[in-house]
Each structure stands twice: as C-alpha cells, then as structure tokens.
Design a protein around this motif. Structure first.
Motif, PDB file in Angstrom:
ATOM      1  N   GLU A  32       0.848  -1.190   0.000  1.00 59.51           N
ATOM      2  CA  GLU A  32       0.000   0.000   0.000  1.00 59.51           C
ATOM      3  C   GLU A  32       0.884   1.241   0.000  1.00 59.51           C
ATOM      4  N   ALA A  33       0.422   2.274  -0.665  1.00 59.68           N
ATOM      5  CA  ALA A  33       1.128   3.558  -0.662  1.00 59.68           C
ATOM      6  C   ALA A  33       0.745   4.327   0.603  1.00 59.68           C
ATOM      7  N   LEU A  34       1.735   4.934   1.239  1.00 58.61           N
ATOM      8  CA  LEU A  34       1.479   5.693   2.458  1.00 58.61           C
ATOM      9  C   LEU A  34       1.286   7.179   2.188  1.00 58.61           C
ATOM     10  N   ASP A  35       1.412   7.564   0.913  1.00 57.00           N
ATOM     11  CA  ASP A  35       1.155   8.948   0.503  1.00 57.00           C
ATOM     12  C   ASP A  35      -0.049   8.969  -0.429  1.00 57.00           C
ATOM     13  N   GLU A  36      -0.750  10.093  -0.449  1.00 59.83           N
ATOM     14  CA  GLU A  36      -1.905  10.225  -1.337  1.00 59.83           C
ATOM     15  C   GLU A  36      -1.454  10.121  -2.796  1.00 59.83           C
ATOM     16  N   PRO A  37      -2.198   9.408  -3.634  1.00 58.30           N
ATOM     17  CA  PRO A  37      -1.815   9.297  -5.045  1.00 58.30           C
ATOM     18  C   PRO A  37      -2.057  10.598  -5.794  1.00 58.30           C
ATOM     19  N   GLN A  38      -1.384  10.725  -6.912  1.00 60.23           N
ATOM     20  CA  GLN A  38      -1.623  11.859  -7.787  1.00 60.23           C
ATOM     21  C   GLN A  38      -3.010  11.716  -8.409  1.00 60.23           C
ATOM     22  N   PRO A  39      -3.587  12.781  -8.947  1.00 60.32           N
ATOM     23  CA  PRO A  39      -4.907  12.650  -9.577  1.00 60.32           C
ATOM     24  C   PRO A  39      -4.895  11.576 -10.660  1.00 60.32           C
ATOM     25  N   PHE A  40      -6.016  10.858 -10.755  1.00 57.32           N
ATOM     26  CA  PHE A  40      -6.137   9.772 -11.730  1.00 57.32           C
ATOM     27  C   PHE A  40      -6.100  10.326 -13.144  1.00 57.32           C
ATOM     28  N   ARG A  41      -5.160   9.792 -13.965  1.00 57.93           N
ATOM     29  CA  ARG A  41      -5.056  10.266 -15.340  1.00 57.93           C
ATOM     30  C   ARG A  41      -4.675   9.108 -16.251  1.00 57.93           C
ATOM     31  N   HIS A  42      -5.511   8.880 -17.246  1.00 63.24           N
ATOM     32  CA  HIS A  42      -5.206   7.895 -18.280  1.00 63.24           C
ATOM     33  C   HIS A  42      -5.355   8.565 -19.640  1.00 63.24           C
ATOM     34  N   GLY A  43      -4.777   9.735 -19.762  1.00 65.31           N
ATOM     35  CA  GLY A  43      -4.969  10.524 -20.965  1.00 65.31           C
ATOM     36  C   GLY A  43      -4.082  10.095 -22.115  1.00 65.31           C
ATOM     37  N   ASP A  44      -4.107  10.907 -23.157  1.00 67.27           N
ATOM     38  CA  ASP A  44      -3.379  10.610 -24.388  1.00 67.27           C
ATOM     39  C   ASP A  44      -1.880  10.512 -24.138  1.00 67.27           C
ATOM     40  N   ALA A  45      -1.304  11.480 -23.442  1.00 64.27           N
ATOM     41  CA  ALA A  45       0.143  11.507 -23.229  1.00 64.27           C
ATOM     42  C   ALA A  45       0.594  10.341 -22.361  1.00 64.27           C
ATOM     43  N   GLU A  46      -0.160  10.070 -21.281  1.00 63.77           N
ATOM     44  CA  GLU A  46       0.219   8.974 -20.381  1.00 63.77           C
ATOM     45  C   GLU A  46       0.150   7.623 -21.089  1.00 63.77           C
ATOM     46  N   THR A  47      -0.891   7.426 -21.890  1.00 65.28           N
ATOM     47  CA  THR A  47      -1.044   6.158 -22.599  1.00 65.28           C
ATOM     48  C   THR A  47       0.044   5.992 -23.655  1.00 65.28           C
ATOM     49  N   ALA A  48       0.364   7.056 -24.368  1.00 62.94           N
ATOM     50  CA  ALA A  48       1.428   6.976 -25.368  1.00 62.94           C
ATOM     51  C   ALA A  48       2.764   6.640 -24.726  1.00 62.94           C
ATOM     52  N   ALA A  49       3.056   7.267 -23.601  1.00 63.07           N
ATOM     53  CA  ALA A  49       4.325   6.989 -22.921  1.00 63.07           C
ATOM     54  C   ALA A  49       4.386   5.538 -22.461  1.00 63.07           C
ATOM     55  N   ALA A  50       3.266   5.024 -21.950  1.00 63.58           N
ATOM     56  CA  ALA A  50       3.232   3.640 -21.487  1.00 63.58           C
ATOM     57  C   ALA A  50       3.414   2.661 -22.640  1.00 63.58           C
ATOM     58  N   LEU A  51       2.766   2.919 -23.772  1.00 61.27           N
ATOM     59  CA  LEU A  51       2.905   2.032 -24.932  1.00 61.27           C
ATOM     60  C   LEU A  51       4.334   2.040 -25.462  1.00 61.27           C
ATOM     61  N   ARG A  52       4.971   3.196 -25.442  1.00 61.15           N
ATOM     62  CA  ARG A  52       6.358   3.269 -25.917  1.00 61.15           C
ATOM     63  C   ARG A  52       7.304   2.565 -24.951  1.00 61.15           C
ATOM     64  N   ALA A  53       7.031   2.666 -23.650  1.00 59.61           N
ATOM     65  CA  ALA A  53       7.851   1.936 -22.678  1.00 59.61           C
ATOM     66  C   ALA A  53       7.701   0.434 -22.872  1.00 59.61           C
ATOM     67  N   ALA A  54       6.459  -0.011 -23.115  1.00 60.14           N
ATOM     68  CA  ALA A  54       6.233  -1.438 -23.361  1.00 60.14           C
ATOM     69  C   ALA A  54       6.990  -1.901 -24.600  1.00 60.14           C
ATOM     70  N   GLY A  55       6.985  -1.082 -25.645  1.00 64.23           N
ATOM     71  CA  GLY A  55       7.718  -1.435 -26.859  1.00 64.23           C
ATOM     72  C   GLY A  55       9.211  -1.517 -26.632  1.00 64.23           C
ATOM     73  N   ALA A  56       9.762  -0.575 -25.858  1.00 65.03           N
ATOM     74  CA  ALA A  56      11.191  -0.606 -25.552  1.00 65.03           C
ATOM     75  C   ALA A  56      11.542  -1.857 -24.760  1.00 65.03           C
ATOM     76  N   TRP A  57      10.699  -2.221 -23.830  1.00 66.28           N
ATOM     77  CA  TRP A  57      10.913  -3.427 -23.014  1.00 66.28           C
ATOM     78  C   TRP A  57      10.922  -4.675 -23.890  1.00 66.28           C
ATOM     79  N   LEU A  58       9.981  -4.773 -24.829  1.00 64.06           N
ATOM     80  CA  LEU A  58       9.915  -5.926 -25.726  1.00 64.06           C
ATOM     81  C   LEU A  58      11.147  -6.013 -26.619  1.00 64.06           C
ATOM     82  N   LYS A  59      11.610  -4.884 -27.123  1.00 66.54           N
ATOM     83  CA  LYS A  59      12.792  -4.895 -27.985  1.00 66.54           C
ATOM     84  C   LYS A  59      14.003  -5.443 -27.244  1.00 66.54           C
TER      85      LYS A  59
END
Length: 368
Positions: free
Chosen positions: A177-204
C-alpha cells in the motif's frame, strides 16, 4: 493520420511486434526446429502481457503486485523461468513511501529487491536495495510488515518466493500500500502513449537477448577449425551477482549456465557439490529461458527434492525422457536447450558443475 500521440504510439508498438519474430526466424540466432519457432511466438505473447501489466496498467501511486513468474501460469514463464518460485513485480515512485506486508507461507526464501530503470522501458542495470526474509520481523504465524521508501533510483520492486515444492507449498501472501496520497487519476493521451512506448522498448530488449544460443557439441568444434568458448553439454563457471547487473538478477544468488544437445539415446550426467546455502536448483529451459510442460514433466530439481550421494554431492541425469535415476530430469523431448543452476545465500561461490555425455543405457540408475 491522427495527431494523437496514443494512436501514433499504438502503431509504433504494432510495428515493433511485427518485426520481433525475426530474432528467432532469421540470422545467426535463428532456431532450428518447429517447436522452438512455436515457443518464440508464445514468448512474444507472454512478454507482451507482462509489458502491458507493468507499463500500461501499473500505477506507482496505486500499487499492486503483478505475477511475472509463476509455476502454475503458462503465460508467466519467461526471462529466466523458475519452476520452484513465484515472482511479483510492482512499479514504484522513488519519492513515495510504501508499506509491504504479508505472510511467508511455506517459502524457504523470500525477498523484495528494488531496481532502477535507466529510461522508460529500459531494463534495470542496478540493484538499489534488497530486503530479505531474515531482515524482517515475523510473528509466530509468519506475518510480517515493513516500510519501504522513499528510495532514490527505485523504479520497480520484484519479489521472490522460493518453495521446496510449489505444488503443495503455500506461496507468500504479498500486500503493498502507498502511504502517501496518489496523484490525480489520469489515463490521458500523453500517459497512454508513454506507457505504450515503454512497453515497446521493453519488448525490444527482451528479443535482443532471445533466443539464447545453444553450444556446439565437442565433436563438431574441430570441424569448424577453431575452438569455441561455448560448448554444448557443459556449464560455465558459477558467479556471484554484483550490484551492477542487467535484467533484474537476484543479488543473493550465484548462477551457472549451460546448454544441452542430445540425441534420442543419450543422457547428460550432471554432478555438483552444493555449498551451504538457503536454496539451490537446476532448471531446464528452452531457448527462450522458459520451461514448457511443467505439469507433465520433471524439468527442475532443488536442494529439498534431490537425493544426494553418500559424499554429499548430487548427481542428476538429464535425457529426452525420464530414466530410473531418482534425480532424473527430462527435456520433454526437446533435442536442445539451456540449463540454469541457482544457489541462494551460498557461503561461497560453488565449484563448476561437471557434466558428461553418455548413452542413456549407460546412465546411472541410483545414487552413489
């Protein structure tokens, strides 16, 4: 063409996936049999699932453990597969505080290791911190709790839970469990793009390593006109993992790797003398560092299940099928593949395991 970054990143990921099978279909690392080709596609699917879990769906402010290796999940057998252990992963924020708790179950060794991430999706190259079972207080029932962080450079936590027999043993019950309050929930365009690119780098990176090479049999070395440092049916020297390493290796472990190339009527007789240690095992891998068919085959042996010789050494007989030896292992009819020894919390770096190739009919059937 849309200018949304998530759409662009999605198509980049599809392009990456479309070319990764070239790592095992063409070039110097092309596999030689249909089973390993099929294993390559299964490994693509497996690592895509792990990449999505750890990059697309993870949230360091709302942490949760995700299975990354499991004796019971065929979609979680990758990257140094271990049929005796459970591994979980949780991306974390180095500035946050976390509480890790649980119950040890029947584990014979467990730990939490923090690793860095040099760039988004890049594999770790440094152990940042480690907390093992003998570092934490446990009550009479095996319950434990400890706080972690903030820890500079810590980007991901990996748990290890080794079992004498994972078929009957109770795995560690991990909670975080996190002992600090989380940042506001965001699953926007920029966050999703960054996550997909990280996944691609990991696969490579995964398929820059895979498939693993299999050594050349000694009778074939001379026909090449030169010596090779990687011979089949033998092991390299064991080594202790340093703090600076690549790919989430275990700091507490010593490793020794080898490969096998066997005909139908052959067996590999492996003998080693385990040092004093918390846990050791030998695991049979395909060329993708995975052990298929674990429900139908004995493809690993450990210090709790092995029957030792009278002098304390352990002899293991590996063949395409099972033999009468109490420490028999099978390749599940694979003609070639890889082998991995591990020793955890060893008093010393073990001596190099010995291996000799024999006719299956000449292999030992009892301990010495």
């Amino acid at each position: 063409m849309t200018d949304r970054e998530s759409t662009i990143a999605w198509h980049e990921l599809l392009e990456t996936l479309g070319g990764l099978d070239g790592s095992f279909l063409t070039g110097d690392r092309a596999v030689s049999d249909d089973r390993h080709v099929a294993d390559g596609y299964r490994m693509l699917a497996t690592t895509l699932g792990v990449a999505f879990d750890t990059y697309l769906f993870a949230d360091p402010g709302r942490p949760r453990w995700m299975d990354i290796n499991s004796p019971g999940r065929p979609d979680r057998r990758w990257g140094g597969d271990n049929t005796d252990a459970y591994y979980c992963m949780c991306p974390v924020d180095p500035k946050r505080r976390y509480r890790i708790s649980g119950n040890r179950g029947d584990s014979v060794y467990f730990s939490v290791t923090a690793y860095n991430e040099p760039s988004p999706g890049a594999w770790s190259d440094k152990v940042v911190a480690i907390v093992r079972d003998d570092d934490v207080e446990m009550d009479a029932d095996g319950n434990f709790s400890f706080d972690f962080g903030p820890t500079p450079e810590a980007a991901v936590l990996v748990t290890r839970d080794y079992q004498a027999d994972p078929r009957t043993g109770r795995p560690v019950d991990w909670r975080i469990e996190a002992l600090d309050e989380p940042q506001p929930f965001r699953h926007g365009d920029a966050e999703t793009a960054a996550a997909l690119r990280a996944a691609g780098a990991w696969l490579k990176t995964m398929f820059a390593i895979l498939p693993l090479a299999v050594g050349v049999r000694s009778e074939d070395v001379h026909s090449l006109g030169h010596e090779t440092s990687h011979s089949a049916n033998e092991f390299a020297d064991p080594y202790q993992v340093p703090d600076a390493n690549f790919g989430w290796s275990a700091r507490d472990a010593c490793y020794a790797y080898g490969s096998f190339v066997l005909e139908d009527d052959e067996a590999l007789v492996i003998t080693h003398r385990p040092p004093a240690c918390r846990f050791w095992n030998l695991v049979v891998w395909n060329q993708f560092m995975a052990t298929p068919g674990v429900a139908d085959a004995r493809s690993s042996i450990n210090g709790h299940t092995a029957v030792p010789n009278a002098d304390g050494s352990v002899t293991i007989v590996l063949s395409k099928g099972m033999t009468a030896h109490p420490n028999s292992l099978t390749t599940l009819d694979y003609p070639l593949g890889n082998l991995a020894f591990r020793w955890f919390l060893a008093d010393e770096v073990p001596a190099r395991p010995r291996a000799r190739l024999v006719k299956a009919s000449d292999a030992p059937t009892a301990v010495d």
